[in-house]
Design an enzyme around this catalytic site. Structure first.
Site, PDB file in Angstrom:
ATOM      1  N   ASN A  34      -4.097   1.642 -13.768  1.00  0.00           N
ATOM      2  CA  ASN A  34      -3.148   0.911 -13.135  1.00  0.00           C
ATOM      3  C   ASN A  34      -1.793   1.294 -13.017  1.00  0.00           C
ATOM      4  O   ASN A  34      -1.389   2.476 -13.730  1.00  0.00           O
ATOM      5  CB  ASN A  34      -3.252  -0.502 -13.623  1.00  0.00           C
ATOM      6  CG  ASN A  34      -2.347  -1.507 -13.125  1.00  0.00           C
ATOM      7  OD1 ASN A  34      -2.381  -1.793 -11.769  1.00  0.00           O
ATOM      8  ND2 ASN A  34      -1.430  -2.146 -13.915  1.00  0.00           N
ATOM      9  N   LEU A  65      -7.039  -9.539 -12.131  1.00  0.00           N
ATOM     10  CA  LEU A  65      -7.899  -9.143 -13.260  1.00  0.00           C
ATOM     11  C   LEU A  65      -8.955  -8.977 -13.094  1.00  0.00           C
ATOM     12  O   LEU A  65      -9.731  -9.501 -12.175  1.00  0.00           O
ATOM     13  CB  LEU A  65      -7.455 -10.105 -14.566  1.00  0.00           C
ATOM     14  CG  LEU A  65      -6.097 -10.292 -15.127  1.00  0.00           C
ATOM     15  CD1 LEU A  65      -6.427 -11.514 -16.373  1.00  0.00           C
ATOM     16  CD2 LEU A  65      -5.549  -8.975 -15.677  1.00  0.00           C
ATOM     17  N   HIS A  92       2.066   0.127 -12.975  1.00  0.00           N
ATOM     18  CA  HIS A  92       3.017  -1.036 -13.140  1.00  0.00           C
ATOM     19  C   HIS A  92       4.260  -0.604 -13.383  1.00  0.00           C
ATOM     20  O   HIS A  92       4.856   0.395 -13.645  1.00  0.00           O
ATOM     21  CB  HIS A  92       2.379  -1.639 -14.673  1.00  0.00           C
ATOM     22  CG  HIS A  92       3.147  -2.737 -15.141  1.00  0.00           C
ATOM     23  ND1 HIS A  92       2.763  -4.126 -14.629  1.00  0.00           N
ATOM     24  CD2 HIS A  92       4.402  -3.006 -15.826  1.00  0.00           C
ATOM     25  CE1 HIS A  92       3.683  -4.919 -14.844  1.00  0.00           C
ATOM     26  NE2 HIS A  92       4.493  -4.309 -15.833  1.00  0.00           N
ATOM     27  N   GLY A 106       0.765  -1.322  -0.007  1.00  0.00           N
ATOM     28  CA  GLY A 106       0.006  -0.078   0.058  1.00  0.00           C
ATOM     29  C   GLY A 106       0.853   1.238   0.107  1.00  0.00           C
ATOM     30  O   GLY A 106       0.299   2.428   0.253  1.00  0.00           O
ATOM     31  N   SER A 107       1.892   1.292  -0.400  1.00  0.00           N
ATOM     32  CA  SER A 107       2.955   2.706  -0.384  1.00  0.00           C
ATOM     33  C   SER A 107       2.185   3.552  -1.436  1.00  0.00           C
ATOM     34  O   SER A 107       2.011   4.831  -1.234  1.00  0.00           O
ATOM     35  CB  SER A 107       4.180   2.375  -0.923  1.00  0.00           C
ATOM     36  OG  SER A 107       4.538   1.874  -1.998  1.00  0.00           O
TER      37      SER A 107
HETATM   38  C1  GRF Z   1       3.859  -1.413  -7.278  1.00  0.00           C
HETATM   39  O1  GRF Z   1       5.053  -1.346  -7.371  1.00  0.00           O
HETATM   40  C2  GRF Z   1       2.892  -1.449  -8.602  1.00  0.00           C
HETATM   41  O2  GRF Z   1       3.754  -0.858  -9.701  1.00  0.00           O
HETATM   42  C3  GRF Z   1       2.581  -2.760  -8.841  1.00  0.00           C
HETATM   43  O3  GRF Z   1       2.481  -3.249  -7.294  1.00  0.00           O
HETATM   44  C4  GRF Z   1       3.168  -2.600  -6.277  1.00  0.00           C
HETATM   45  C5  GRF Z   1       2.530  -2.113  -5.439  1.00  0.00           C
HETATM   46  O4  GRF Z   1       3.381  -1.685  -4.302  1.00  0.00           O
HETATM   47  N1  GRF Z   1       1.552  -2.842  -9.587  1.00  0.00           N
HETATM   48  P1  GRF Z   1       2.553  -0.847  -3.117  1.00  0.00           P
HETATM   49  O5  GRF Z   1       1.538  -1.993  -2.330  1.00  0.00           O
HETATM   50  O6  GRF Z   1       1.692   0.232  -3.542  1.00  0.00           O
HETATM   51  O7  GRF Z   1       3.679  -0.625  -2.093  1.00  0.00           O
END
Ligand code: GRF
Length: 203
Positions: free
Chosen positions: A106, A91, A108, A12-13
């Protein structure tokens, strides 16, 4: 004010970065977190940040469609207009996406269309690329295949491993995701078919 809902499964960062960036902004607000993993750390963050959170363990629904219907219900109840996937490890069905036309983005951790799918950072290291980064894109029915809104690049340093490169990429995600949400909320972004038109650069 645009109501934003976040779907997350993990740490959740990005959720936290988004909530904090939007707190000082009157164009958009995170009104709900939905998390499908009951033990995920993102739930603690939601509590601390005082964002209403719903836990929906997908294993308790009989089908993907039934689960997505319930997701839609939760989000509509809170008048969510834009859905952000921030480490959401499932998905979405067409049924869900039809309820939020042009309304799901999203994050990524790769410069798409390179390295879609899981373990994108590991894929990048294995491929030996010298530049990596992150992408914010609209979500379609595929895995990381939707129209690209914004990207940020970082170098891959000789001593990098998956953890160090992930950390560098995440710093960019934390900046870029809020920037994209603000841009969408303020009408800077227009999606036409599969083309994204920007009134100004989002970086
Ligand atoms: C992120 O690096 C994002 O790109 C990917 O999942 C990770 C989630 O990290 N889809 P966080 O939970 O937001 O720390």
């Amino acid at each position: 004010m645009m109501n934003v809902g976040v779907l997350a499964s993990g740490t959740g960062s990005n959720f936290q970065a988004l909530v904090q960036a939007l707190a000082a902004d009157d164009s958009a607000k995170v009104v709900a977190l939905v998390c499908n993993v009951p033990s995920a750390a993102v739930l603690e963050r939601a509590k601390e940040l005082e964002v209403p959170a719903v836990v929906m363990d997908h294993r308790q629904w009989p089908s993907r469609e039934a689960f997505d219907d319930a997701l839609v219900h939760e989000l509509k109840l809170r008048h969510v207009e834009l859905v952000c996937l921030a480490g959401y490890m499932r998905l979405l069905t067409p049924r869900f996406l039809n309820q939020f036309p042009q309304g799901v983005i999203n994050v990524h951790p790769a410069l798409l269309p390179a390295f879609p799918g899981i373990r994108a950072v590991r894929q990048a290291i294995a491929a030996g690329v010298r530049v990596a980064g992150c992408t914010i894109h609209y979500v379609d029915e595929g895995a990381d295949t939707g129209p690209i809104v914004a990207q940020a690049a970082v170098p891959v340093l000789p001593e990098d491993d998956e953890a160090s490169l992930s950390a560098r990429i995440q710093q960019q995600e934390h900046r870029l995701l809020p920037a994209v949400v603000k841009a969408i909320a303020s009408g800077t972004v227009r999606l036409e078919g599969r083309s994204v038109h920007l009134k100004e650069w989002i970086g």
